[in-house]
Write an enzyme that holds these catalytic residues in place. Sequence first.
Site, PDB file in Angstrom:
ATOM      1  N   PRO A  97       0.834  -1.209   0.000  1.00 45.00           N
ATOM      2  CA  PRO A  97       0.000   0.000   0.000  1.00 45.00           C
ATOM      3  C   PRO A  97       0.870   1.263   0.000  1.00 45.00           C
ATOM      4  O   PRO A  97       1.916   1.296   0.656  1.00 45.00           O
ATOM      5  CB  PRO A  97      -0.784  -0.106   1.312  1.00 45.00           C
ATOM      6  N   ALA A 100       1.709   4.559   3.314  1.00 38.34           N
ATOM      7  CA  ALA A 100       1.205   4.054   4.595  1.00 38.34           C
ATOM      8  C   ALA A 100       2.355   3.743   5.556  1.00 38.34           C
ATOM      9  O   ALA A 100       2.176   3.101   6.570  1.00 38.34           O
ATOM     10  CB  ALA A 100       0.355   2.815   4.359  1.00 38.34           C
ATOM     11  N   GLY A 101       3.577   4.172   5.208  1.00 37.73           N
ATOM     12  CA  GLY A 101       4.732   3.921   6.072  1.00 37.73           C
ATOM     13  C   GLY A 101       5.246   2.493   5.947  1.00 37.73           C
ATOM     14  O   GLY A 101       5.947   2.006   6.816  1.00 37.73           O
ATOM     15  N   LEU A 102       4.912   1.807   4.841  1.00 37.38           N
ATOM     16  CA  LEU A 102       5.339   0.408   4.680  1.00 37.38           C
ATOM     17  C   LEU A 102       6.506   0.270   3.686  1.00 37.38           C
ATOM     18  O   LEU A 102       6.760  -0.816   3.174  1.00 37.38           O
ATOM     19  CB  LEU A 102       4.156  -0.467   4.254  1.00 37.38           C
ATOM     20  N   GLY A 103       7.171   1.364   3.435  1.00 36.74           N
ATOM     21  CA  GLY A 103       8.410   1.297   2.656  1.00 36.74           C
ATOM     22  C   GLY A 103       8.215   1.147   1.161  1.00 36.74           C
ATOM     23  O   GLY A 103       9.131   0.684   0.473  1.00 36.74           O
ATOM     24  N   ASP A 147      15.487   2.400   5.528  1.00 36.33           N
ATOM     25  CA  ASP A 147      14.456   1.680   4.770  1.00 36.33           C
ATOM     26  C   ASP A 147      15.045   0.979   3.555  1.00 36.33           C
ATOM     27  O   ASP A 147      14.772  -0.197   3.308  1.00 36.33           O
ATOM     28  CB  ASP A 147      13.369   2.651   4.281  1.00 36.33           C
TER      29      ASP A 147
END
Length: 313
Positions: A97, A100-103, A147
């Site tokens: 996604p 959403a801060g999921l890299g 990240d």
Amino acid sequence: MKSIASAPGKVILFGEHFVVYGVKAILCSINKRVTVTAEKTSERKISINSKIGKLEIEPDKPISEINSPLKPFYYLANKAVENKDTGIHIQIDSEIPLGAGLGSSSACCVAGAAAIFKLFGNISREEVLKLAIEAERTIFENTSGADCTVCTYGGIMEYDKNKGFKKIEYEPNFQLVIINSNIEHSTQSMVSKVKEFENKNTEEFSRLSDLESKLVEDVLKLVKENKIQEIGQKMNQNQKYLENIGISNKELTKMIRIGQESSFGAKITGSGGGGCIFALTNESNLQNILKKFKDNNYECFSTKIDFKGLNTF
Ligand code: PMV
């Protein structure tokens, strides 16, 4: 000839925000990936195609003139075709996604660097990482590089702002349930909010940083001992510290409560204010947790830690 590479997204397991003030954080990559396919073209053009849009531009433009979220890909492709009589077409497919801060942007930079440069010869993971960080800096100037590192090498790692990265050479079999609040958030403004808190509450912030530091050291031991229940309790504790510094809100707290009631532990991942939370579990109650969140109309999915990192085909 086509060159294909994929890279995983990531979650911050422990230590977000405090990491900015020198506390160690723990990150892991997740088994949701971005796949990038690159192909040389006879026409000397750079064309990029993804779900978030298309870009088709001549090479050799200054990067400051590119006004698109696909800018990191242009940066990489432009660098690769410098002094060469070829163009590049890039196709991006993502399971992560966005925003959403999921890299997702780091995984794009890593998979992009690998797929594009492999068209011109072999390239090591170290070189891919260096290029990926350069590309990411075209959109996030101040990225720490953490990240991109976890997306390149995979697995779990400790990250210290001053000392750098250290991979944890242990492969826990955790299941993570990631729940998206679908509330937009900006890392920049959340980091500023915490700075304000720190300015106004210096002693309290320093006390919380010491507690977080101790918690992270405890977790590093627990991971090696595979003590999932205790790790879950540490997550709940970490969540309290994040609430103390003001990055949670009503909606996130509601989601955390559902997570903590049904799993080993739950906390925000990343900058907070919106974005995602995650809950820690194993196979035994995975379906139950997913059902709880789905029944409450949340967008959620299960994921495991990825140990492969960058993959090229
Ligand atoms: O961008 P996110 O949501 O993955 O979170 C960034 C993590 C922070 O600790 C809040 C900021 C940072 O630079 O480490």
